[in-house]
Write a protein that holds these residues in place. Structure first.
Motif, PDB file in Angstrom:
ATOM      1  N   THR A 205       0.831  -1.219   0.000  1.00  0.00           N
ATOM      2  CA  THR A 205       0.000   0.000   0.000  1.00  0.00           C
ATOM      3  C   THR A 205       0.857   1.257   0.000  1.00  0.00           C
ATOM      4  O   THR A 205       0.332   2.365  -0.001  1.00  0.00           O
ATOM      5  N   ARG A 222       3.153  -3.155   2.792  1.00  0.00           N
ATOM      6  CA  ARG A 222       1.751  -3.004   3.206  1.00  0.00           C
ATOM      7  C   ARG A 222       1.718  -2.389   4.611  1.00  0.00           C
ATOM      8  O   ARG A 222       1.779  -3.086   5.608  1.00  0.00           O
ATOM      9  N   VAL A 241      -7.279  -2.568  -3.249  1.00  0.00           N
ATOM     10  CA  VAL A 241      -6.095  -1.755  -2.963  1.00  0.00           C
ATOM     11  C   VAL A 241      -5.822  -0.953  -4.230  1.00  0.00           C
ATOM     12  O   VAL A 241      -5.501  -1.521  -5.263  1.00  0.00           O
ATOM     13  N   VAL A 258      -6.998   2.038   0.594  1.00  0.00           N
ATOM     14  CA  VAL A 258      -7.459   0.660   0.775  1.00  0.00           C
ATOM     15  C   VAL A 258      -8.966   0.733   1.038  1.00  0.00           C
ATOM     16  O   VAL A 258      -9.409   1.507   1.891  1.00  0.00           O
TER      17      VAL A 258
END
Length: 263
Positions: A205, A222, A241, A258
């Motif tokens: 992310t 992430r 995502v 997200v």
DNA sequence: ATGGTCGGTGTCCGA
């Protein structure tokens, strides 16, 4: 209900990108981190025009700052503080539909993964410990609660581009991962994204601004998470995502949104 | 092995 969480890295600079997220993904609730704006200067106008008239914010000048933007009315809100600081890292709200939402920004922790020599890393660990001690009395597993935000830890091997290379890099060190695991276990939090994308598939992310080509090198982590209480686990319907947002013009955040669909 | 880039602010700090 569709919930999005995003470390936006300045909500004023990236309002156009936030509006793009809202237009394209139609979330009902948006949790933000690193808004970097005092509450009195929060840019409510364009958000209210699009139906986000219910907000719980905790912001300050220059650093940190969290927000919950909602199309669903809020029954109550709170701005918890940790480590004897009022540094705007946590805001929560109970929605009119009964779901409780937390937007959280865990301290990044600096560069050196040693709490003895690095005060920022000590702060990160203490922040997690305080939350872990508080959670069992504040959050019942049988109530519908969502915890979303930039937790600044990539706990799983497949949450980073190279597990071995990052074992001594703040965000993936065993001591942090263990602390985050304790926090997750204190309530029995369910990692929503990993319900849909089990290991060993990689999920990132965040990609550093410092890479010459983030997409080609793909050295991601992430760091942003959505957790739900066991009461909501059965209601998880899907996730997204938004990797493409890392390339959004003109100036992308280094984190991407997200999204989780619940109920 | 090193340094690389952002944002907000103010001539650095935090990420």
């Amino acid at each position: 209900m569709r919930l999005a969480t995003w470390n936006i890295n300045s909500v004023r600079l990236r309002m156009d990108l936030l509006l793009r997220l809202i237009e394209e993904e139609a979330p009902d609730v948006v949790c933000l981190q690193e808004t970097k704006v005092p509450d009195g200067s929060f840019p409510h106008g364009p958000l209210a025009e699009r139906g986000f008239v219910h907000t719980a914010i905790a912001g300050m000048k220059s650093y940190n700052g969290v927000a919950i933007l909602s199309r669903i009315p809020l029954a109550s809100a709170a701005q918890p503080n940790w480590c004897e600081r009022t540094d705007c890292r946590h805001v929560s709200a109970v929605l009119a539909n009964g779901v409780e939402v937390h937007s959280l920004y865990v301290p990044a922790g600096g560069d050196e993964p040693d709490p003895v020599v690095n005060d920022k890393f000590a702060h990160k660990l203490r922040f997690l410990d305080e939350l872990t001690a508080w959670m069992p009395g504040a959050i019942a597993p049988d109530r519908p609660v969502v915890l979303a935000g930039d937790l600044n830890i990539a706990p799983l091997e497949s949450d980073v581009w190279n597990h071995r290379a990052l074992l001594d890099v703040v965000s993936h060190t065993p001591v942090e991962v263990e602390r985050l695991g304790a926090m997750q276990a204190s309530v029995g939090w369910v990692d929503a994204v990993r319900r849909f994308v089990p290991e060993p598939e990689r999920v990132y992310t965040w990609w550093s601004y410092r890479a010459s080509d983030w997409e080609a090198s793909d050295r991601g982590r992430r760091l942003d998470h959505v957790w739900v209480t066991p009461a909501l686990a059965h209601a998880l319907k899907g996730h997204k995502v938004l990797r493409a947002a890392r390339g959004w013009a003109p100036k992308p955040s280094d984190h991407v949104p997200v999204i989780v669909d619940i109920g």
